[in-house]
Design a protein around this motif. Structure first.
Motif, PDB file in Angstrom:
ATOM      1  N   HIS A 195      -9.818  45.557  57.458  1.00  0.00           N
ATOM      2  CA  HIS A 195     -10.180  46.590  58.417  1.00  0.00           C
ATOM      3  C   HIS A 195      -9.486  47.905  58.048  1.00  0.00           C
ATOM      4  O   HIS A 195      -8.361  47.903  57.546  1.00  0.00           O
ATOM      5  N   THR A 196     -10.162  49.006  58.321  1.00  0.00           N
ATOM      6  CA  THR A 196      -9.749  50.296  57.778  1.00  0.00           C
ATOM      7  C   THR A 196      -8.867  51.058  58.757  1.00  0.00           C
ATOM      8  O   THR A 196      -9.268  51.363  59.877  1.00  0.00           O
ATOM      9  N   LEU A 197      -7.671  51.381  58.281  1.00  0.00           N
ATOM     10  CA  LEU A 197      -6.716  52.184  59.031  1.00  0.00           C
ATOM     11  C   LEU A 197      -6.953  53.651  58.706  1.00  0.00           C
ATOM     12  O   LEU A 197      -7.087  54.023  57.541  1.00  0.00           O
ATOM     13  N   THR A 198      -6.992  54.504  59.726  1.00  0.00           N
ATOM     14  CA  THR A 198      -7.278  55.926  59.493  1.00  0.00           C
ATOM     15  C   THR A 198      -6.169  56.823  60.021  1.00  0.00           C
ATOM     16  O   THR A 198      -6.384  58.006  60.281  1.00  0.00           O
ATOM     17  N   SER A 199      -4.960  56.268  60.178  1.00  0.00           N
ATOM     18  CA  SER A 199      -3.811  57.047  60.625  1.00  0.00           C
ATOM     19  C   SER A 199      -2.556  56.451  60.011  1.00  0.00           C
ATOM     20  O   SER A 199      -2.611  55.376  59.416  1.00  0.00           O
ATOM     21  N   PRO A 200      -1.397  57.115  60.136  1.00  0.00           N
ATOM     22  CA  PRO A 200      -0.158  56.505  59.646  1.00  0.00           C
ATOM     23  C   PRO A 200       0.127  55.174  60.336  1.00  0.00           C
ATOM     24  O   PRO A 200      -0.319  54.917  61.455  1.00  0.00           O
ATOM     25  N   ALA A 201       0.928  54.350  59.650  1.00  0.00           N
ATOM     26  CA  ALA A 201       1.243  53.010  60.157  1.00  0.00           C
ATOM     27  C   ALA A 201       2.345  53.094  61.202  1.00  0.00           C
ATOM     28  O   ALA A 201       3.483  52.673  60.987  1.00  0.00           O
ATOM     29  N   LEU A 202       2.005  53.599  62.359  1.00  0.00           N
ATOM     30  CA  LEU A 202       2.935  53.788  63.461  1.00  0.00           C
ATOM     31  C   LEU A 202       2.704  52.709  64.524  1.00  0.00           C
ATOM     32  O   LEU A 202       1.797  51.886  64.385  1.00  0.00           O
TER      33      LEU A 202
ATOM     34  N   GLY B  26      10.243  51.289  61.376  1.00  0.00           N
ATOM     35  CA  GLY B  26       9.397  52.406  61.785  1.00  0.00           C
ATOM     36  C   GLY B  26       9.594  53.661  60.961  1.00  0.00           C
ATOM     37  O   GLY B  26       9.247  54.765  61.408  1.00  0.00           O
ATOM     38  N   LEU B  27      10.103  53.527  59.737  1.00  0.00           N
ATOM     39  CA  LEU B  27      10.495  54.701  58.963  1.00  0.00           C
ATOM     40  C   LEU B  27       9.356  55.364  58.200  1.00  0.00           C
ATOM     41  O   LEU B  27       9.554  56.435  57.618  1.00  0.00           O
ATOM     42  N   THR B  28       8.156  54.782  58.206  1.00  0.00           N
ATOM     43  CA  THR B  28       7.062  55.459  57.497  1.00  0.00           C
ATOM     44  C   THR B  28       6.714  56.792  58.151  1.00  0.00           C
ATOM     45  O   THR B  28       6.130  57.669  57.506  1.00  0.00           O
ATOM     46  N   GLY B  29       7.069  56.948  59.406  1.00  0.00           N
ATOM     47  CA  GLY B  29       6.804  58.212  60.090  1.00  0.00           C
ATOM     48  C   GLY B  29       8.029  59.079  60.249  1.00  0.00           C
ATOM     49  O   GLY B  29       7.950  60.134  60.901  1.00  0.00           O
ATOM     50  N   ASP B  30       9.157  58.673  59.672  1.00  0.00           N
ATOM     51  CA  ASP B  30      10.396  59.444  59.792  1.00  0.00           C
ATOM     52  C   ASP B  30      10.329  60.684  58.906  1.00  0.00           C
ATOM     53  O   ASP B  30      10.010  60.594  57.721  1.00  0.00           O
TER      54      ASP B  30
ATOM     55  N   LEU C 171      11.854  49.639  54.149  1.00  0.00           N
ATOM     56  CA  LEU C 171      12.139  50.855  53.379  1.00  0.00           C
ATOM     57  C   LEU C 171      10.918  51.745  53.192  1.00  0.00           C
ATOM     58  O   LEU C 171      10.955  52.689  52.396  1.00  0.00           O
ATOM     59  N   ALA C 172       9.830  51.456  53.898  1.00  0.00           N
ATOM     60  CA  ALA C 172       8.767  52.437  54.142  1.00  0.00           C
ATOM     61  C   ALA C 172       8.120  53.004  52.890  1.00  0.00           C
ATOM     62  O   ALA C 172       7.703  54.155  52.875  1.00  0.00           O
ATOM     63  N   SER C 173       8.009  52.191  51.839  1.00  0.00           N
ATOM     64  CA  SER C 173       7.429  52.703  50.595  1.00  0.00           C
ATOM     65  C   SER C 173       6.699  51.565  49.896  1.00  0.00           C
ATOM     66  O   SER C 173       6.049  50.748  50.547  1.00  0.00           O
ATOM     67  N   CYS C 174       6.824  51.493  48.583  1.00  0.00           N
ATOM     68  CA  CYS C 174       6.234  50.395  47.812  1.00  0.00           C
ATOM     69  C   CYS C 174       7.082  50.165  46.580  1.00  0.00           C
ATOM     70  O   CYS C 174       7.458  51.119  45.888  1.00  0.00           O
TER      71      CYS C 174
ATOM     72  N   ALA D   7       6.932  57.431  45.806  1.00  0.00           N
ATOM     73  CA  ALA D   7       7.327  56.121  46.328  1.00  0.00           C
ATOM     74  C   ALA D   7       8.828  55.908  46.154  1.00  0.00           C
ATOM     75  O   ALA D   7       9.504  55.376  47.043  1.00  0.00           O
ATOM     76  N   VAL D   8       9.367  56.304  45.014  1.00  0.00           N
ATOM     77  CA  VAL D   8      10.802  56.152  44.760  1.00  0.00           C
ATOM     78  C   VAL D   8      11.595  57.063  45.694  1.00  0.00           C
ATOM     79  O   VAL D   8      12.604  56.660  46.282  1.00  0.00           O
ATOM     80  N   GLY D   9      11.130  58.298  45.843  1.00  0.00           N
ATOM     81  CA  GLY D   9      11.809  59.223  46.728  1.00  0.00           C
ATOM     82  C   GLY D   9      11.814  58.767  48.174  1.00  0.00           C
ATOM     83  O   GLY D   9      12.822  58.909  48.891  1.00  0.00           O
ATOM     84  N   ALA D  10      10.699  58.197  48.630  1.00  0.00           N
ATOM     85  CA  ALA D  10      10.629  57.693  50.000  1.00  0.00           C
ATOM     86  C   ALA D  10      11.567  56.510  50.200  1.00  0.00           C
ATOM     87  O   ALA D  10      12.273  56.420  51.217  1.00  0.00           O
ATOM     88  N   ALA D  11      11.590  55.574  49.249  1.00  0.00           N
ATOM     89  CA  ALA D  11      12.453  54.399  49.368  1.00  0.00           C
ATOM     90  C   ALA D  11      13.920  54.803  49.406  1.00  0.00           C
ATOM     91  O   ALA D  11      14.709  54.257  50.194  1.00  0.00           O
ATOM     92  N   LEU D  12      14.293  55.752  48.550  1.00  0.00           N
ATOM     93  CA  LEU D  12      15.679  56.204  48.523  1.00  0.00           C
ATOM     94  C   LEU D  12      16.055  56.873  49.842  1.00  0.00           C
ATOM     95  O   LEU D  12      17.136  56.628  50.402  1.00  0.00           O
ATOM     96  N   ALA D  13      15.162  57.706  50.367  1.00  0.00           N
ATOM     97  CA  ALA D  13      15.438  58.370  51.639  1.00  0.00           C
ATOM     98  C   ALA D  13      15.542  57.356  52.775  1.00  0.00           C
ATOM     99  O   ALA D  13      16.417  57.467  53.647  1.00  0.00           O
ATOM    100  N   ALA D  14      14.653  56.349  52.783  1.00  0.00           N
ATOM    101  CA  ALA D  14      14.702  55.328  53.825  1.00  0.00           C
ATOM    102  C   ALA D  14      15.991  54.522  53.755  1.00  0.00           C
ATOM    103  O   ALA D  14      16.605  54.201  54.786  1.00  0.00           O
TER     104      ALA D  14
END
Length: 436
Positions: free
Chosen positions: A39-46, A66-70, A257-260, A291-298
């Motif tokens: 099923h298709t998500l059309t917004s951030p994973a909040l 919940g850090l994907t929206g931080d 950690l909100a990344s991949c 992706a690396v930058g997001a993981a490090l920040a998280a």
């Protein structure tokens, strides 16, 4: 020589995709519009999302903190994108290493309390690339039957002798270790710290004791434990105080950690061996800089003073949802006993509830119908059917984030209540408390 227009007699390698054992049920599910996948998500994973044109409460995400929206995490991704571009176009071995990789590996090792760490482009590659490299023909790998599929893939790739044992059964683990003594090679025990479907925790103190007694090494997959359990959020190994007794710890960036991506933490000599020997590391492109930058920040958010309240909140939310579902008459797992001597976020009277809260349904078709009723009511959950779970063990896998608030969880529970009444009137009773 046969004529050039002769009909080939070689079987069609694609024949297996037609009429396979699940084709009929998939076709029926599509026809009835109850297929719970893709099923298709059309917004951030909040905590509340837009999915296929409607507002839905998200109880099917691994975004535990919940850090994907931080904003700090998103800024980490933006900064990496601006400095390094959209991709690195090569492997870490060649042109794909940037300072963010080195910072992330160093900070993961600090967080895990290990000598070193190595990051992979995906979590699946971390398991496959480690097990397929450390193990070889002649070795034995002893694995829990509930381990993640990537662990099994790595074991099969290694061509080591695989001795599985029944999920979390210490007596079966010991028998497998006893039998491995006659196999002639090295022995590695591999278990999930938190199991991805049931949400239960491996009894690591006892597993460590057995591995040590039989001279085996131990690897723990902390994909669903890292960023969730322990005072530092370092996983089940930290929760139980056995970090110094676990040889290798795997984790992912795609949950808390909100990344991949994925990582292995352990001794410097093992990690360095993986850097020069793991084909899944050497022969794949480096993760995109964002992706690396997001993981490090998280990771930095979690290790900051803001981290402990998030760890506490996600586990409080898990217990709140579990207790609410049980009060409505659903079959959910009991809080897990971790011992009165364990003190960490989420531990209450020696028990803990992880953010994975499965609801037992039993029958595959009933699970799909119940999923659809919840979906139409505005709640998204995940559905686990055979062979992801044992036959007759179909379940709805709910999961919470630290950023769910009580009002949203109460709204979801109200949907579960109304759906249960209507569903049982039409399809018969669902399993009740104590059935799990």
């Amino acid at each position: 020589m046969p004529p050039t227009d002769a009909v080939p007699t070689t079987p069609d390698v694609f024949a297996k995709v037609r009429g396979h054992e699940r084709a009929a049920i998939l076709a029926a599910a599509r026809e009835a519009d109850v297929l719970p996948y893709f099923h298709t998500l059309t917004s951030p994973a909040l905590p509340v999302v837009q999915m296929e044109g409607a507002r839905r409460i998200m109880l099917g995400s691994n975004n535990y903190l919940g850090l994907t929206g931080d904003e700090r995490v998103m800024q980490g991704a933006r900064d990496a994108l601006e400095q390094y571009g959209t991709g690195l176009t090569g492997s870490r071995l060649l042109n794909g290493t940037i300072p963010l990789h080195l910072d992330l590996e160093r900070e993961i090792a600090e967080w895990m309390g290990t000598e070193d760490a190595i990051i992979f482009t995906t979590g699946h590659q971390a398991n496959v690339g480690t097990l397929g490299t450390i193990l070889t023909v002649g070795d034995t790998v002893v694995a829990d039957s509930g381990d993640h599929a990537s662990i099994l893939d790595g074991c099969l790739l290694s061509r080591a002798k695989l001795r599985p044992f029944r999920h979390n059964r210490l007596d079966k683990l010991e028998k497998a270790l006893q039998r491995a003594q006659t196999d002639g090679g090295g022995v590695l025990v591999v278990v999930d710290g938190v199991f991805s479907m049931e949400g239960d925790i491996a009894p690591l103190p006892q597993i460590c004791e057995l591995a040590e007694r039989y001279g085996a090494r131990l690897m723990v997959d902390e994909a669903h434990g890292a960023g969730v359990l322990g005072a530092r959020g370092a996983g089940a190994s930290e929760l139980y105080g056995v970090e110094d007794r676990v040889d290798l710890r795997m984790g992912t960036f795609s949950k808390s950690l909100a990344s991949c991506g994925g990582f292995i933490a352990g001794s410097h000599e093992v990690v360095e061996y993986l850097r020069i020997s793991s084909r899944a590391f050497l022969f794949t492109a480096s993760a995109v800089p964002a992706a690396v930058g997001a993981a490090l920040a998280a990771l930095r958010v979690m290790r900051s003073p803001d981290g402990p309240p998030l760890l506490q909140q996600v586990l409080d939310n898990a217990r709140y949802l579990r207790d609410g579902l049980e009060a409505l008459g659903y079959a959910v797992v009991a809080p897990q006993d971790v011992g009165d001597d364990v003190t960490a976020p989420g531990v209450v009277d020696g028990t803990i509830v992880t953010p994975i809260v499965p609801v037992l349904v039993g029958d595959d078709w009933k699970a799909a119908l119940l999923w659809k009723a919840l979906y139409d009511g505005g709640v998204f959950v995940n559905t686990a059917l055979h062979p992801a779970v044992p036959p007759g063990g179909a379940l709805l896998r709910t999961s919470v984030m630290a950023t769910h608030d009580t009002a949203v969880l109460d709204e979801a529970l109200a949907v579960f209540a109304s759906v249960k009444t209507a569903f049982e009137a039409e399809h018969g009773p669902l399993p009740g408390p104590g059935s799990h």
